[in-house]
Design an enzyme around this catalytic site. Structure first.
Site, PDB file in Angstrom:
ATOM      1  N   CYS A 138       0.823  -1.231   0.000  1.00 57.46           N
ATOM      2  CA  CYS A 138       0.000   0.000   0.000  1.00 57.46           C
ATOM      3  C   CYS A 138       0.846   1.266   0.000  1.00 57.46           C
ATOM      4  O   CYS A 138       0.433   2.291  -0.531  1.00 57.46           O
ATOM      5  CB  CYS A 138      -0.926   0.012   1.201  1.00 57.46           C
ATOM      6  SG  CYS A 138      -1.972  -1.434   1.234  1.00 57.46           S
ATOM      7  N   HIS A 194      -3.815   7.101   1.008  1.00 61.69           N
ATOM      8  CA  HIS A 194      -4.009   5.775   0.408  1.00 61.69           C
ATOM      9  C   HIS A 194      -5.442   5.351   0.701  1.00 61.69           C
ATOM     10  O   HIS A 194      -5.918   5.474   1.835  1.00 61.69           O
ATOM     11  CB  HIS A 194      -3.000   4.794   0.993  1.00 61.69           C
ATOM     12  CG  HIS A 194      -3.397   3.360   0.814  1.00 61.69           C
ATOM     13  ND1 HIS A 194      -3.686   2.840  -0.422  1.00 61.69           N
ATOM     14  CD2 HIS A 194      -3.584   2.356   1.709  1.00 61.69           C
ATOM     15  CE1 HIS A 194      -4.033   1.561  -0.275  1.00 61.69           C
ATOM     16  NE2 HIS A 194      -3.978   1.247   1.004  1.00 61.69           N
ATOM     17  N   ASN A 244      -9.845  -0.680  -2.728  1.00 61.05           N
ATOM     18  CA  ASN A 244      -8.439  -0.461  -2.368  1.00 61.05           C
ATOM     19  C   ASN A 244      -7.571  -1.042  -3.480  1.00 61.05           C
ATOM     20  O   ASN A 244      -7.538  -2.255  -3.672  1.00 61.05           O
ATOM     21  CB  ASN A 244      -8.174  -1.161  -1.023  1.00 61.05           C
ATOM     22  CG  ASN A 244      -6.741  -1.053  -0.559  1.00 61.05           C
ATOM     23  OD1 ASN A 244      -5.845  -0.714  -1.335  1.00 61.05           O
ATOM     24  ND2 ASN A 244      -6.509  -1.355   0.713  1.00 61.05           N
TER      25      ASN A 244
HETATM   26  O1  UT7 Z   1      -4.589  -1.092   2.593  1.00 64.06           O
HETATM   27  C1  UT7 Z   1      -3.828  -1.560   3.663  1.00 64.06           C
HETATM   28  C2  UT7 Z   1      -4.363  -1.168   4.949  1.00 64.06           C
HETATM   29  N1  UT7 Z   1      -5.643  -1.773   5.152  1.00 64.06           N
HETATM   30  C3  UT7 Z   1      -6.438  -1.306   6.057  1.00 64.06           C
HETATM   31  O2  UT7 Z   1      -6.114  -0.322   6.682  1.00 64.06           O
HETATM   32  C4  UT7 Z   1      -7.730  -2.035   6.327  1.00 64.06           C
HETATM   33  C5  UT7 Z   1      -8.036  -1.986   7.781  1.00 64.06           C
HETATM   34  N2  UT7 Z   1      -9.190  -2.771   8.213  1.00 64.06           N
HETATM   35  C6  UT7 Z   1     -10.458  -2.557   7.786  1.00 64.06           C
HETATM   36  O3  UT7 Z   1     -10.695  -1.745   6.923  1.00 64.06           O
HETATM   37  C7  UT7 Z   1     -11.571  -3.298   8.464  1.00 64.06           C
HETATM   38  O4  UT7 Z   1     -11.071  -3.994   9.577  1.00 64.06           O
HETATM   39  C8  UT7 Z   1     -12.326  -4.306   7.533  1.00 64.06           C
HETATM   40  C9  UT7 Z   1     -13.172  -3.517   6.542  1.00 64.06           C
HETATM   41  C10 UT7 Z   1     -11.340  -5.171   6.824  1.00 64.06           C
HETATM   42  C11 UT7 Z   1     -13.270  -5.195   8.337  1.00 64.06           C
HETATM   43  O5  UT7 Z   1     -14.169  -4.422   9.079  1.00 64.06           O
HETATM   44  P1  UT7 Z   1     -14.385  -4.726  10.629  1.00 64.06           P
HETATM   45  O6  UT7 Z   1     -15.398  -3.770  11.097  1.00 64.06           O
HETATM   46  O7  UT7 Z   1     -13.048  -4.688  11.292  1.00 64.06           O
HETATM   47  O8  UT7 Z   1     -15.029  -6.179  10.620  1.00 64.06           O
HETATM   48  P2  UT7 Z   1     -14.481  -7.536  11.256  1.00 64.06           P
HETATM   49  O9  UT7 Z   1     -13.342  -8.072  10.479  1.00 64.06           O
HETATM   50  O10 UT7 Z   1     -14.305  -7.359  12.726  1.00 64.06           O
HETATM   51  O11 UT7 Z   1     -15.725  -8.479  11.049  1.00 64.06           O
HETATM   52  C12 UT7 Z   1     -16.988  -8.211  11.679  1.00 64.06           C
HETATM   53  C13 UT7 Z   1     -17.994  -9.274  11.268  1.00 64.06           C
HETATM   54  C14 UT7 Z   1     -17.484 -10.702  11.436  1.00 64.06           C
HETATM   55  O12 UT7 Z   1     -18.575 -11.503  11.829  1.00 64.06           O
HETATM   56  P3  UT7 Z   1     -18.766 -11.910  13.384  1.00 64.06           P
HETATM   57  O13 UT7 Z   1     -17.539 -12.642  13.759  1.00 64.06           O
HETATM   58  O14 UT7 Z   1     -18.940 -10.601  14.120  1.00 64.06           O
HETATM   59  O15 UT7 Z   1     -20.002 -12.721  13.346  1.00 64.06           O
HETATM   60  C15 UT7 Z   1     -17.061 -11.109  10.051  1.00 64.06           C
HETATM   61  O16 UT7 Z   1     -17.135 -12.491   9.832  1.00 64.06           O
HETATM   62  O17 UT7 Z   1     -18.286  -9.130   9.872  1.00 64.06           O
HETATM   63  C16 UT7 Z   1     -18.082 -10.387   9.203  1.00 64.06           C
HETATM   64  N3  UT7 Z   1     -17.622 -10.102   7.842  1.00 64.06           N
HETATM   65  C17 UT7 Z   1     -18.458  -9.876   6.825  1.00 64.06           C
HETATM   66  N4  UT7 Z   1     -19.802  -9.863   6.737  1.00 64.06           N
HETATM   67  C18 UT7 Z   1     -20.339  -9.571   5.530  1.00 64.06           C
HETATM   68  C19 UT7 Z   1     -16.346 -10.009   7.412  1.00 64.06           C
HETATM   69  N5  UT7 Z   1     -16.341  -9.699   6.096  1.00 64.06           N
HETATM   70  C20 UT7 Z   1     -17.634  -9.615   5.706  1.00 64.06           C
HETATM   71  C21 UT7 Z   1     -18.259  -9.336   4.484  1.00 64.06           C
HETATM   72  N6  UT7 Z   1     -19.599  -9.323   4.433  1.00 64.06           N
HETATM   73  N7  UT7 Z   1     -17.559  -9.058   3.365  1.00 64.06           N
END
Ligand code: UT7
Length: 339
Positions: A118, A266, A296
């Site tokens: 990134c 980014h 992204n």
């Molecule tokens: O470019 C390099 C740098 N990258 C970043 O800076 C990215 C940083 N991270 C993020 O942007 C976020 O952490 C994400 C967008 C990747 C994820 O969002 P989050 O709010 O942190 O969600 P999470 O990973 O904690 O997941 C929450 C819930 C989980 O379900 P449970 O365990 O609460 O039942 C996941 O299984 O959302 C679920 N989940 C989804 N649900 C629907 C994960 N991906 C999806 C999806 N659709 N695509």
């Protein structure tokens, strides 16, 4: 001491594949939905190359580069060096820099590949800046390009990562500036390798397994070929590091938050950009975001966003423009420039 030259961006270009993939399209492939994706990331759609179209990381980079070269009003023969940033090269080796040299029929100048994900484009600009400063080169072609869609897990197993990433390319020509007050004022780069595996793609690295074993296993459940991200951990580090490295750049130049005219972060997550915008008290017009339309695009995200902001007339002569990136490695960095 010999005079140091100043570098400036003299041309910008970008290219994204025509194929639009909406959140609803993704929900037909895996258990996800438009509401979750938009709420957590801000992404509405992304571009993915059509499989079999022949489009690659290097071919997209070449398309962006042609536009940048034309806008810089130089010829391919004026290019002294090529720097290509990507995490999704056409080949494991050699890197795509040499493919650009060949495709654009540039003379046998050096071609360097940057592996900083990134923050790859910010790292690449910093390298290019050093060559221009010393007087070694006058025009450097800097490309960030990614073809993520061929390497993503398009099942529910991969939904936490797959919905975020898009394909595309951006390019800049970094040239010797005639005016020492216009151009790159500073670049700052950082890394923290203790978190290397928090956002990574482990295979086909040579570190953990012998290639013969991988071939023999031929295991369809092997997830090491897909990108992994510890999302919340990456998010928490990103917001801190983005802010730190922007401030580091401003302070190194005796500048303040209020001096920023345009911040190009980014495009990792709209929530991260909005957090930085709030903490730097910037208006909507002072931060450029396009993650809604492209997702992204990793090393391509900063140059695509910079190109679009410039094309839309949002960057004017004399503006203080700040680029900042954070990602896998972890690596992060900033570029402060006077347009
Ligand atoms: O470019 C390099 C740098 N990258 C970043 O800076 C990215 C940083 N991270 C993020 O942007 C976020 O952490 C994400 C967008 C990747 C994820 O969002 P989050 O709010 O942190 O969600 P999470 O990973 O904690 O997941 C929450 C819930 C989980 O379900 P449970 O365990 O609460 O039942 C996941 O299984 O959302 C679920 N989940 C989804 N649900 C629907 C994960 N991906 C999806 C999806 N659709 N695509």
């Amino acid at each position: 001491m010999r005079k140091l030259y100043t570098s400036k961006i003299s041309g910008l270009g970008s290219y994204v594949p025509e194929n639009v993939v909406t959140n609803d399209d993704l929900s037909k492939m895996m258990d996800t939905n438009d509401e979750w994706i938009q709420e957590r990331t801000g992404i509405q759609e992304r571009r993915w190359v059509v499989p079999g179209s022949g489009e690659t990381t290097s071919s997209m980079g070449v398309k962006a580069a042609r536009i940048a070269i034309e806008r810089a009003k130089i010829s391919k023969d004026d290019i002294d060096f090529i720097i290509f940033a990507t995490l999704s090269p056409d080949y494991y080796f050699p890197g795509p820099g040499v493919q650009v040299q060949h495709a654009l029929d540039i003379k046998t100048v050096g071609a360097l590949d940057v592996r900083n994900q990134c923050s790859g484009f910010v790292y690449a600009l910093s390298i290019a800046d050093q060559y221009i400063k010393t007087g070694m080169y006058k025009n450097i072609l800097v490309i960030g390009s990614e073809l993520h869609s061929h390497g993503l897990d398009k099942t529910t197993r991969g939904r936490g990562v797959t919905v975020i990433f898009g394909d595309g390319a951006g390019a800049a020509i970094l040239s010797r500036s005639e005016d020492d007050h216009k151009g790159l004022l500073s670049t700052h780069l950082h890394s923290q390798g203790e978190f290397a595996e928090e956002l990574s793609l482990i295979a086909p690295g040579m570190g953990k397994r012998w290639v013969n074993d991988i071939l023999k296993d031929n295991n369809p459940d092997d997830e090491s070929y897909f990108p992994f991200m510890n999302g919340q951990f990456v998010f928490k580090n990103a917001v801190v590091r983005f802010s730190e490295v922007i401030m580091e750049g401003l302070e190194a130049n005796g500048l303040k938050k209020e001096d920023i005219n345009m911040l190009i972060p980014h495009q990792a997550n709209l929530r991260i950009s909005q957090f930085i915008q709030r903490s730097f008290r910037l208006s909507d017009d002072q931060v450029y975001n396009n993650i809604m339309h492209y997702g992204n695009t990793t090393a391509a995200s900063v140059p695509i966003a910079l190109t679009e902001a410039w094309e839309k007339g949002k960057i004017n002569e004399g503006d203080l423009v700040v680029l900042a990136a954070f990602g896998s490695g972890f690596t992060w960095g900033s570029v402060i420039m006077r347009w």
